[in-house]
Scaffold this motif. Structure first.
Motif: not given
Length: 179
Positions: A134-140, A144-147, A149-155
């Protein structure tokens, strides 16, 4: 064997002359010493000696300029806006485990909290599979907010890792040859 002899021969060529050249060089001089502002003598050391009572009195005496400086210091601390309050524990910067495998942990230690910016293997696989399905609901951004994490590292994590895919291919019955 021959290569070692050749290397030793090249290394030891003109060895004695090189040693004599290094030995005959002038030795470097040490840096000059800093001039002392006060002469030191045993008579002065005896005059400077303090009694324990005078030292304790000086320690317990109030120093007004230092107290004024201390009162003028004000420390203000703010949390980063990008961190969720529920993700970060104030003392240890950990977060609770979001997802674990049911049943026995297969001899592994059970974790109760995870450092900020880290994932367990099961959480990483869950995040990858949910983003893949589900890429539209589970975006990077959401991962990153859920776990926490850093957004750059998540991407980078989502771009370079692929979740496991199990495909069972049924056998073709009509094409099987019998001997």
């Amino acid at each position: 064997m021959m290569g070692a002899r050749l290397v030793r021969l090249v290394r030891n060529v003109n060895l004695e002359n090189r040693i004599q050249r290094e030995i005959s060089k002038d030795k470097p001089r040490s840096a000059p010493r800093h001039k002392l502002t006060q002469p030191t003598s045993t008579a002065q050391n005896e005059a400077i000696s303090f009694s324990a009572e005078s030292v304790t009195g000086a320690v317990h005496q109030k120093n007004d300029p230092l107290l004024c400086n201390l009162k003028s210091v004000f420390v203000e601390s703010k949390d980063k806006a990008s961190l969720k309050e529920e993700c970060v524990d104030e003392d240890t910067k950990t977060r609770p485990v979001k997802f674990t495998l049911p049943g026995d942990s297969h001899g592994l230690a059970t974790l109760t909290s995870i450092p900020h910016g880290k994932l367990t293997i099961t959480e990483a696989l869950k995040a990858l599979s949910s983003h893949h399905s589900q890429p539209h609901t589970w975006t990077s951004q959401r991962i990153s907010e859920e776990y926490c994490l850093n957004l750059k590292e998540t991407n980078s994590f989502l771009a370079f890792f692929i979740p496991f895919q199990i495909q069972i291919i049924p056998p073709q019955i009509g094409n099987v040859k019998k001997n």
